[in-house]
Motif scaffolding. Structure first.
Motif, PDB file in Angstrom:
ATOM      1  N   VAL A 106       0.803  -1.227   0.000  1.00  0.00           N
ATOM      2  CA  VAL A 106       0.000   0.000   0.000  1.00  0.00           C
ATOM      3  C   VAL A 106       0.836   1.277   0.000  1.00  0.00           C
ATOM      4  O   VAL A 106       0.549   2.200  -0.749  1.00  0.00           O
ATOM      5  CB  VAL A 106      -0.999  -0.016   1.175  1.00  0.00           C
ATOM      6  CG1 VAL A 106      -1.639   1.344   1.348  1.00  0.00           C
ATOM      7  CG2 VAL A 106      -2.063  -1.071   0.930  1.00  0.00           C
ATOM      8  N   PRO A 107       1.894   1.389   0.825  1.00  0.00           N
ATOM      9  CA  PRO A 107       2.645   2.652   0.825  1.00  0.00           C
ATOM     10  C   PRO A 107       3.218   3.025  -0.537  1.00  0.00           C
ATOM     11  O   PRO A 107       3.467   4.206  -0.801  1.00  0.00           O
ATOM     12  CB  PRO A 107       3.759   2.398   1.846  1.00  0.00           C
ATOM     13  CG  PRO A 107       3.198   1.358   2.754  1.00  0.00           C
ATOM     14  CD  PRO A 107       2.387   0.475   1.851  1.00  0.00           C
ATOM     15  N   ARG A 108       3.435   2.044  -1.401  1.00  0.00           N
ATOM     16  CA  ARG A 108       4.049   2.322  -2.696  1.00  0.00           C
ATOM     17  C   ARG A 108       3.048   2.756  -3.772  1.00  0.00           C
ATOM     18  O   ARG A 108       3.435   3.010  -4.902  1.00  0.00           O
ATOM     19  CB  ARG A 108       4.789   1.076  -3.204  1.00  0.00           C
ATOM     20  CG  ARG A 108       6.032   0.740  -2.412  1.00  0.00           C
ATOM     21  CD  ARG A 108       6.835  -0.349  -3.125  1.00  0.00           C
ATOM     22  NE  ARG A 108       8.067  -0.643  -2.419  1.00  0.00           N
ATOM     23  CZ  ARG A 108       9.203   0.050  -2.552  1.00  0.00           C
ATOM     24  NH1 ARG A 108       9.245   1.073  -3.377  1.00  0.00           N
ATOM     25  NH2 ARG A 108      10.280  -0.285  -1.872  1.00  0.00           N
ATOM     26  N   THR A 109       1.781   2.819  -3.430  1.00  0.00           N
ATOM     27  CA  THR A 109       0.783   3.051  -4.469  1.00  0.00           C
ATOM     28  C   THR A 109       0.556   4.520  -4.771  1.00  0.00           C
ATOM     29  O   THR A 109      -0.255   4.848  -5.627  1.00  0.00           O
ATOM     30  CB  THR A 109      -0.562   2.419  -4.060  1.00  0.00           C
ATOM     31  OG1 THR A 109      -0.969   2.964  -2.802  1.00  0.00           O
ATOM     32  CG2 THR A 109      -0.428   0.914  -3.947  1.00  0.00           C
ATOM     33  N   ALA A 110       1.252   5.422  -4.084  1.00  0.00           N
ATOM     34  CA  ALA A 110       1.013   6.856  -4.274  1.00  0.00           C
ATOM     35  C   ALA A 110       1.840   7.390  -5.438  1.00  0.00           C
ATOM     36  O   ALA A 110       2.728   8.213  -5.270  1.00  0.00           O
ATOM     37  CB  ALA A 110       1.330   7.617  -3.001  1.00  0.00           C
ATOM     38  N   VAL A 111       1.562   6.901  -6.651  1.00  0.00           N
ATOM     39  CA  VAL A 111       2.206   7.418  -7.842  1.00  0.00           C
ATOM     40  C   VAL A 111       1.215   8.337  -8.546  1.00  0.00           C
ATOM     41  O   VAL A 111       0.044   8.011  -8.686  1.00  0.00           O
ATOM     42  CB  VAL A 111       2.672   6.289  -8.782  1.00  0.00           C
ATOM     43  CG1 VAL A 111       3.767   5.474  -8.118  1.00  0.00           C
ATOM     44  CG2 VAL A 111       1.536   5.388  -9.206  1.00  0.00           C
ATOM     45  N   CYS A 112       1.701   9.514  -8.945  1.00  0.00           N
ATOM     46  CA  CYS A 112       0.804  10.543  -9.499  1.00  0.00           C
ATOM     47  C   CYS A 112      -0.410  10.694  -8.580  1.00  0.00           C
ATOM     48  O   CYS A 112      -1.557  10.435  -8.983  1.00  0.00           O
ATOM     49  CB  CYS A 112       0.382  10.192 -10.913  1.00  0.00           C
ATOM     50  SG  CYS A 112       1.747  10.029 -12.079  1.00  0.00           S
ATOM     51  N   PRO A 113      -0.185  11.113  -7.327  1.00  0.00           N
ATOM     52  CA  PRO A 113      -1.219  10.989  -6.290  1.00  0.00           C
ATOM     53  C   PRO A 113      -2.338  12.026  -6.393  1.00  0.00           C
ATOM     54  O   PRO A 113      -2.459  12.932  -5.562  1.00  0.00           O
ATOM     55  CB  PRO A 113      -0.416  11.150  -4.997  1.00  0.00           C
ATOM     56  CG  PRO A 113       0.722  12.043  -5.382  1.00  0.00           C
ATOM     57  CD  PRO A 113       1.080  11.655  -6.792  1.00  0.00           C
ATOM     58  N   SER A 114      -3.174  11.869  -7.388  1.00  0.00           N
ATOM     59  CA  SER A 114      -4.321  12.769  -7.552  1.00  0.00           C
ATOM     60  C   SER A 114      -5.304  12.631  -6.402  1.00  0.00           C
ATOM     61  O   SER A 114      -6.121  13.538  -6.167  1.00  0.00           O
ATOM     62  CB  SER A 114      -5.031  12.472  -8.878  1.00  0.00           C
ATOM     63  OG  SER A 114      -5.515  11.142  -8.897  1.00  0.00           O
ATOM     64  N   HIS A 115      -5.256  11.499  -5.679  1.00  0.00           N
ATOM     65  CA  HIS A 115      -6.209  11.295  -4.595  1.00  0.00           C
ATOM     66  C   HIS A 115      -5.984  12.271  -3.442  1.00  0.00           C
ATOM     67  O   HIS A 115      -6.907  12.514  -2.665  1.00  0.00           O
ATOM     68  CB  HIS A 115      -6.169   9.845  -4.091  1.00  0.00           C
ATOM     69  CG  HIS A 115      -4.827   9.337  -3.689  1.00  0.00           C
ATOM     70  ND1 HIS A 115      -3.769   9.241  -4.555  1.00  0.00           N
ATOM     71  CD2 HIS A 115      -4.368   8.876  -2.495  1.00  0.00           C
ATOM     72  CE1 HIS A 115      -2.713   8.750  -3.914  1.00  0.00           C
ATOM     73  NE2 HIS A 115      -3.065   8.526  -2.672  1.00  0.00           N
ATOM     74  N   LEU A 146       1.959  15.663  -5.587  1.00  0.00           N
ATOM     75  CA  LEU A 146       2.264  15.478  -4.173  1.00  0.00           C
ATOM     76  C   LEU A 146       2.236  16.812  -3.442  1.00  0.00           C
ATOM     77  O   LEU A 146       1.560  16.961  -2.413  1.00  0.00           O
ATOM     78  CB  LEU A 146       3.647  14.824  -4.007  1.00  0.00           C
ATOM     79  CG  LEU A 146       4.278  14.908  -2.604  1.00  0.00           C
ATOM     80  CD1 LEU A 146       3.438  14.168  -1.579  1.00  0.00           C
ATOM     81  CD2 LEU A 146       5.703  14.375  -2.634  1.00  0.00           C
ATOM     82  N   TYR A 147       2.965  17.802  -3.960  1.00  0.00           N
ATOM     83  CA  TYR A 147       3.086  19.062  -3.232  1.00  0.00           C
ATOM     84  C   TYR A 147       1.804  19.878  -3.298  1.00  0.00           C
ATOM     85  O   TYR A 147       1.517  20.660  -2.378  1.00  0.00           O
ATOM     86  CB  TYR A 147       4.300  19.837  -3.731  1.00  0.00           C
ATOM     87  CG  TYR A 147       5.588  19.071  -3.508  1.00  0.00           C
ATOM     88  CD1 TYR A 147       5.954  18.656  -2.222  1.00  0.00           C
ATOM     89  CD2 TYR A 147       6.412  18.704  -4.571  1.00  0.00           C
ATOM     90  CE1 TYR A 147       7.110  17.922  -2.008  1.00  0.00           C
ATOM     91  CE2 TYR A 147       7.570  17.976  -4.365  1.00  0.00           C
ATOM     92  CZ  TYR A 147       7.917  17.583  -3.079  1.00  0.00           C
ATOM     93  OH  TYR A 147       9.046  16.847  -2.864  1.00  0.00           O
ATOM     94  N   ALA A 148       1.006  19.686  -4.328  1.00  0.00           N
ATOM     95  CA  ALA A 148      -0.329  20.297  -4.331  1.00  0.00           C
ATOM     96  C   ALA A 148      -1.157  19.728  -3.182  1.00  0.00           C
ATOM     97  O   ALA A 148      -1.854  20.463  -2.470  1.00  0.00           O
ATOM     98  CB  ALA A 148      -1.022  20.055  -5.668  1.00  0.00           C
ATOM     99  N   GLY A 182       0.098  19.994 -13.284  1.00  0.00           N
ATOM    100  CA  GLY A 182       0.375  19.835 -11.863  1.00  0.00           C
ATOM    101  C   GLY A 182       1.002  21.085 -11.273  1.00  0.00           C
ATOM    102  O   GLY A 182       0.665  21.515 -10.155  1.00  0.00           O
ATOM    103  N   ASN A 183       1.910  21.710 -12.006  1.00  0.00           N
ATOM    104  CA  ASN A 183       2.537  22.955 -11.583  1.00  0.00           C
ATOM    105  C   ASN A 183       1.493  24.062 -11.414  1.00  0.00           C
ATOM    106  O   ASN A 183       1.493  24.806 -10.428  1.00  0.00           O
ATOM    107  CB  ASN A 183       3.592  23.358 -12.625  1.00  0.00           C
ATOM    108  CG  ASN A 183       4.257  24.673 -12.318  1.00  0.00           C
ATOM    109  OD1 ASN A 183       4.545  24.998 -11.178  1.00  0.00           O
ATOM    110  ND2 ASN A 183       4.514  25.454 -13.366  1.00  0.00           N
TER     111      ASN A 183
END
Length: 649
Positions: A180-189, A248-250, A331-332
């Protein structure tokens, strides 16, 4: 502090000018054209995957697992432009799509067409075991689309789907699995949960957002590519995949806006400063490298970390090979929008508009039918190597994440025109628009802005109506490029200075009050930091928020882009013209074409030749509008013409 929970409402709509033209094109052509692509099972198989998952068709899942998220992005755009319209055909289609999505969703809130199809075909699939299946990314875009549906229509049927998806994310903490921790790719959620909190006011979504972001620190053997090599609290540089980083930073900025926890502010401000001072293109594009290694993974060769679509070292900004995925620019833009809301500084609005006018708009052609995945600042033909993606727009991209992201971003531009700011309203962008500001007690006003921005810097804002006591501040962003700006209210000059990129006007507004802001739009030649080696002794031409470029379509036949030089003393004049049926502002002046001997493919160095130059009339076009004519070469950065003292004239 909780700027996410601000109960005042700001609603805007484009009424004319540049953005109304682009918004109408989005509604009338971009969205319908893209639906034809998504609905074509022979081409994309995107919608067909949903039909198979729902049992309306037979077959296997085809093409990337993130197709789900791409459908949700397109759906978000369609909802935004048709959801409160009278276009019944589109309303029926949106309802049918939502019904299908609702039936596919599992009772626990999980939704992934690949998994649903596997189970329908009696094959096994375990949730969240493969990070690059983008399940969290898909769910994030699902939640965002559901929130927009509720905001536009007032209905709750799709919002309920988003709430169930969030419940699935929450369930991960009941029994956290190793992957689960690795699933935050392109974390739009992350952004999706913050948006869900905004419309429901339910604190559980902020608590969940904080848990999900904290979950990143549990990744073992993390990578800079996914921004999880070191704990979030230690982040001070922007590294790795551009979309993963900016999303992520958003999300972290949203978390700061909700909690006011300074540890999150420290992270996003430091990382943002690293981005804008060392790693961003003048167009607002970011993440220049397709393949490479982390700057922190090269000292011990057995521990080298691969990165892709990523930021590199400071000042590493190639032009011809520049990557700048369109989604990273988006994203920016989304991150800077949140930074403006969080910190009340107009500089973030400057970077928002630099991205939206240049590296985001460039992702789709003027007709709305062809797309860029990458957005390089120079296109040169006959390269001695292949690039991952072509340097001309294509009607279909096998990785189709960027096109629907562009369309939903353009569909929502008016929603980011202005924000609540303290007790009032702040304008982040300018154009022809009507904005309604309403506070929780029902007081507020409707303001009508008229302007030919970005081609003209004259901006007029009239209070059309007021509701109750209309004493509140109207705050205007003063772009950093606008030297010598001036401001008046009801014809009386206002003696004001910009504070953090904003000017605030506080008064009891009456119907008919008029604000006039003048932003001088000089043509500016920009140079880069000397450590950006590719652009030493080059300049980029801007006017207002627009970055301009040179195409071979505007050079004599047979002239290469590399032969064109600019005299820094040559004046340019602004003019309106038409490209592809769209009215644009261009710059006209003189450039100088070198007649030095041509280089041959087998010559790397030679004695310096002394070229002669021929002066030619030239037109520079907005960067976002390049590649809408012949498929020629292009450059943003132009070399300075050598002077007589350098041995040439």
């Amino acid at each position: 502090m909780n700027t996410l929970k601000n109960t005042a409402k700001v609603r805007s709509a484009w009424t004319g000018g540049f953005w109304k033209n682009r918004w109408d094109a989005c509604r009338d052509h971009m969205i319908p054209h893209m639906w034809e692509i998504l609905d074509d099972k022979e081409l994309s198989h995107c919608w067909e995957n949903f039909l198979i998952a729902d049992g309306q068709a037979e077959g296997e899942h085809v093409d990337p697992p993130f197709w789900d998220g791409d459908l949700f992005k397109w759906l978000q755009a369609a909802i935004r432009v048709y959801g409160d319209s009278d276009q019944q055909e589109w309303l029926d289609r949106i309802d049918a799509i939502i019904d299908t999505i609702t039936r596919i969703q599992r009772d626990d809130g999980y939704l992934f067409t690949y998994s649903a199809i596997q189970h329908r075909n009696n094959a096994d699939y375990e949730d969240l075991q493969e990070a690059n299946n983008f399940e969290m990314y898909n769910l994030g875009h699902l939640i965002s689309a559901a929130v927009v549906h509720h905001q536009v229509t007032g209905k709750t049927n799709f919002l309920d789907v988003g709430i169930k998806a969030a419940a699935f994310l929450a369930s991960l903490f009941d029994e956290t699995r190793g992957a689960v921790p690795r699933t935050a790719v392109c974390p739009s959620h992350y952004m999706g949960l913050a948006e869900l909190y905004q419309v429901t006011g339910d604190e559980q979504y902020i608590e969940l957002l904080e848990k999900l972001i904290a979950l990143r620190d549990r990744v073992e053997d993390g990578t800079d590519d996914n921004q999880d090599r070191i704990p979030l609290g230690e982040h001070r540089e922007i590294l790795g995949h551009g979309v993963r980083a900016t999303y992520l930073y958003a999300g972290v900025t949203d978390l700061y806006r909700a909690t006011g926890d300074s540890k999150y502010a420290e992270v996003v401000q430091a990382v943002w400063n690293d981005l804008v001072s060392k790693k961003i293109y003048i167009t607002g594009g970011c993440a220049p490298l397709y393949d490479g290694v982390s700057p922190y993974g090269s000292w011990e060769h057995d521990k080298i970390q691969r990165t892709h679509q990523s930021f590199g070292r400071a000042y590493e900004l190639p032009n011809t090979a520049g990557y700048n995925e369109t989604c990273a620019s988006i994203g920016n833009y989304l991150w800077n929008y949140r930074m403006a809301s969080a910190f009340g500084d107009g500089v973030y609005g400057d970077y928002m508009e630099r991205a939206i006018y240049n590296s985001i708009l460039s992702g789709i052609d003027l007709a709305g039918e062809k797309y860029f995945y990458t957005n390089a600042l120079r296109c040169v033909h006959d390269l001695p190597y292949d690039l991952k993606w072509g340097r001309h727009r294509e009607a279909y991209l096998t990785c189709f994440c960027c096109p629907p992201n562009v369309v939903r971003t353009l569909a929502e531009t008016q929603d980011r025109l202005a924000i609540t700011h303290g007790d009032g309203i702040a304008y982040l962008m300018y154009g022809d628009a009507r904005t309604t500001f309403e506070r929780e007690d029902g007081t507020g006003a409707t303001l009508r802005m008229r302007s030919d921005y970005p081609w003209d810097g004259e901006i007029s804002i009239v209070v059309e109506e007021r509701a109750g006591t209309a004493a509140f501040p109207v705050t205007l962003r003063i772009p950093a490029w606008a030297d010598g700006w001036c401001l008046s209210v009801n014809g009386q000059a206002v003696d004001a200075t910009a504070d953090n990129g904003f000017v605030e006007l506080q008064r009891d507004w009456q119907a008919g009050d008029r604000i006039e802001l003048s932003l001088p739009m000089a043509v500016t030649l920009n140079e880069s930091h000397p450590m950006v080696e590719e652009t030493r002794n080059h300049v980029a031409v801007t006017r207002g928020p627009i970055v301009y470029c040179l195409e071979t379509a505007d050079l004599p036949a047979g002239t290469a882009i590399s032969d064109a030089y600019i005299d820094p003393d040559t004046p340019f004049t602004f003019a309106k013209t038409d490209i592809g049926g769209t009215g644009l502002g261009v710059l006209r002046g003189q450039l100088h074409v070198s007649r030095a001997p041509a280089w041959t493919a087998d010559t790397l160095y030679r004695s310096r030749a002394l070229p002669e130059f021929e002066s030619i009339p030239a037109t520079l076009v907005p960067y976002f509008a390049w590649d809408n004519r012949d498929q020629g070469e292009m450059t943003v950065w132009l070399p300075l013409q050598p002077t007589d003292s350098q041995g040439a004239s």
